[in-house]
Design a protein around this motif. Sequence first.
Motif, PDB file in Angstrom:
ATOM      1  N   GLN A 213       0.812  -1.220   0.000  1.00 53.94           N
ATOM      2  CA  GLN A 213       0.000   0.000   0.000  1.00 53.94           C
ATOM      3  C   GLN A 213       0.846   1.271   0.000  1.00 53.94           C
ATOM      4  O   GLN A 213       0.316   2.366  -0.151  1.00 53.94           O
ATOM      5  N   LEU A 214       2.144   1.117   0.196  1.00 57.40           N
ATOM      6  CA  LEU A 214       3.051   2.268   0.309  1.00 57.40           C
ATOM      7  C   LEU A 214       4.133   2.174  -0.760  1.00 57.40           C
ATOM      8  O   LEU A 214       5.324   2.212  -0.474  1.00 57.40           O
ATOM      9  N   ALA A 215       3.697   2.045  -1.998  1.00 56.31           N
ATOM     10  CA  ALA A 215       4.631   1.799  -3.093  1.00 56.31           C
ATOM     11  C   ALA A 215       5.680   2.884  -3.223  1.00 56.31           C
ATOM     12  O   ALA A 215       6.795   2.639  -3.722  1.00 56.31           O
ATOM     13  N   GLU A 216       5.374   4.089  -2.764  1.00 55.84           N
ATOM     14  CA  GLU A 216       6.330   5.193  -2.874  1.00 55.84           C
ATOM     15  C   GLU A 216       7.328   5.225  -1.728  1.00 55.84           C
ATOM     16  O   GLU A 216       8.276   6.021  -1.726  1.00 55.84           O
ATOM     17  N   ARG A 217       7.152   4.341  -0.734  1.00 64.02           N
ATOM     18  CA  ARG A 217       8.023   4.298   0.439  1.00 64.02           C
ATOM     19  C   ARG A 217       9.002   3.133   0.324  1.00 64.02           C
ATOM     20  O   ARG A 217       8.694   2.097  -0.264  1.00 64.02           O
ATOM     21  N   ARG A 218      10.177   3.308   0.934  1.00 59.84           N
ATOM     22  CA  ARG A 218      11.207   2.256   0.901  1.00 59.84           C
ATOM     23  C   ARG A 218      11.103   1.403   2.162  1.00 59.84           C
ATOM     24  O   ARG A 218      10.998   1.920   3.264  1.00 59.84           O
ATOM     25  N   MET A 219      11.145   0.072   1.966  1.00 61.20           N
ATOM     26  CA  MET A 219      11.045  -0.881   3.065  1.00 61.20           C
ATOM     27  C   MET A 219      12.258  -1.805   3.068  1.00 61.20           C
ATOM     28  O   MET A 219      12.781  -2.155   2.002  1.00 61.20           O
ATOM     29  N   LEU A 220      12.671  -2.242   4.271  1.00 61.51           N
ATOM     30  CA  LEU A 220      13.774  -3.193   4.413  1.00 61.51           C
ATOM     31  C   LEU A 220      13.304  -4.419   5.178  1.00 61.51           C
ATOM     32  O   LEU A 220      12.595  -4.300   6.181  1.00 61.51           O
ATOM     33  N   LEU A 221      13.709  -5.585   4.698  1.00 63.14           N
ATOM     34  CA  LEU A 221      13.408  -6.853   5.354  1.00 63.14           C
ATOM     35  C   LEU A 221      14.719  -7.553   5.671  1.00 63.14           C
ATOM     36  O   LEU A 221      15.523  -7.832   4.779  1.00 63.14           O
ATOM     37  N   GLY A 222      14.957  -7.823   6.954  1.00 63.40           N
ATOM     38  CA  GLY A 222      16.145  -8.549   7.371  1.00 63.40           C
ATOM     39  C   GLY A 222      15.779  -9.847   8.055  1.00 63.40           C
ATOM     40  O   GLY A 222      14.676  -9.996   8.594  1.00 63.40           O
ATOM     41  N   GLY A 223      16.698 -10.807   8.053  1.00 61.59           N
ATOM     42  CA  GLY A 223      16.455 -12.101   8.682  1.00 61.59           C
ATOM     43  C   GLY A 223      16.709 -13.230   7.706  1.00 61.59           C
ATOM     44  O   GLY A 223      16.776 -13.028   6.487  1.00 61.59           O
ATOM     45  N   SER A 224      16.849 -14.427   8.220  1.00 68.38           N
ATOM     46  CA  SER A 224      17.168 -15.583   7.385  1.00 68.38           C
ATOM     47  C   SER A 224      15.910 -16.237   6.827  1.00 68.38           C
ATOM     48  O   SER A 224      14.864 -16.253   7.470  1.00 68.38           O
ATOM     49  N   GLY A 225      16.037 -16.766   5.605  1.00 67.84           N
ATOM     50  CA  GLY A 225      14.997 -17.612   5.046  1.00 67.84           C
ATOM     51  C   GLY A 225      14.030 -16.970   4.085  1.00 67.84           C
ATOM     52  O   GLY A 225      13.171 -17.656   3.519  1.00 67.84           O
ATOM     53  N   TRP A 226      14.143 -15.646   3.846  1.00 71.67           N
ATOM     54  CA  TRP A 226      13.170 -14.955   3.015  1.00 71.67           C
ATOM     55  C   TRP A 226      13.600 -14.841   1.544  1.00 71.67           C
ATOM     56  O   TRP A 226      12.909 -14.208   0.745  1.00 71.67           O
ATOM     57  N   GLY A 227      14.717 -15.447   1.180  1.00 69.46           N
ATOM     58  CA  GLY A 227      15.298 -15.223  -0.140  1.00 69.46           C
ATOM     59  C   GLY A 227      14.395 -15.571  -1.305  1.00 69.46           C
ATOM     60  O   GLY A 227      14.451 -14.920  -2.351  1.00 69.46           O
ATOM     61  N   ASP A 228      13.561 -16.600  -1.158  1.00 68.75           N
ATOM     62  CA  ASP A 228      12.687 -16.999  -2.271  1.00 68.75           C
ATOM     63  C   ASP A 228      11.259 -16.513  -2.083  1.00 68.75           C
ATOM     64  O   ASP A 228      10.349 -16.943  -2.799  1.00 68.75           O
ATOM     65  N   LYS A 229      11.049 -15.603  -1.157  1.00 72.38           N
ATOM     66  CA  LYS A 229       9.711 -15.075  -0.897  1.00 72.38           C
ATOM     67  C   LYS A 229       9.399 -13.943  -1.877  1.00 72.38           C
ATOM     68  O   LYS A 229      10.161 -12.986  -1.988  1.00 72.38           O
TER      69      LYS A 229
END
Length: 365
Positions: A213-229
């Motif tokens: 919903q916030l396509a104009e905003r930058r988001m970061l995801l950290g942590g193991s296991g999300w590479g193929d998500k």
Amino acid sequence: MKIAFFASSLVSAYWNGAATYYRGIVRALHERGHEVTFYEPDAYDRQKHRDIPDPPWAKVVVYSAQSEAEVLQTVEQARGADLVVKASGVGVHDALLEKAVLDLQRPGTLVAFWDVDAPATLDRVHGDASDAFRPLIPRYDIVLTYGGGEPVRQAYRGLGARDCVPIYNALDPSTHHPVPPEPRFACDLAFLGNRLPDREARVEEFFLRAAAQLAERRMLLGGSGWGDKPLPGNVQYLGHVYTADHNAFNCTPLAVLNVSRESMARYGFSPATRVFEAAGAAACLITDAWEGLETFFEPGTEVLVARNGDEVAQHVRTLDAARAREIGQAAYRRVLAEHTYAHRAAQVDAVLEGCGARPVLAEAA
């Protein structure tokens, strides 16, 4: 007091979400004069991904867990300790350890089960009357948990526990604290957490739905296991974020997000380590709603609360830097005043003092 601690890992946070908790508790116990030996298995490549050296405040024993005989030999090394702790989620030979440590129990040696994932343990035991841990619960001198509040206490007592006391997550101000922002972590919202089965759906709702919903905003995801998500285009995946980078990860974004695992949200009173890490960095925290939150932080003043991804997105839309700083500073003051590991270690001492007066059950002697 000499304490023998059997748990997943003290020196590596790799696939080991309890590392910060263990470090905070063990260090604070050391500072109160206790001598801790921490026994951890050489498993899951954790020793290849160490993020701290052996600390001066604990003796670390890394043991081979290739066979049951090797595990039992390691347990025998703890004989004579004043307190022997078996933590949940060691990851290898848990059932063996849960039984073996009880053989060390005698007058002068307390044996405690320290559950760092009580919702999962209780769900498993309640779902299987033949679970091997179930008949062992009454034999432990005490059960400690890092969350769960009264529902968890009553559940463990219903299973025969002599007592069950929550020792909640907290902050170690010497390791988690405000630092200057780092450009690589600059974003509007960041989430740090490993991909786990009972968290994934909630991450999809609270983080990925909000990001979409916030396509104009930058988001970061950290942590193991999300590479193929599959991720929205405005979400950058960082992979495993080492402990040394947690402060900058929390300090730099406009806000950071906490998403509880489903079981912990259901039981309530289970603040994740990242909640106190973020507060210790004076970050503006947005968290999913769960019972007991107000025990730790005041909603709207020290933390922002969301019931779904839509509300997370709305918080981000309306948040400016000044408001974010105000919330982060309020949380920082609260956590230093009430929620450090020094506070928790003092509680552990008080609990153990009372526990030491109880006689050891005859069948466990």
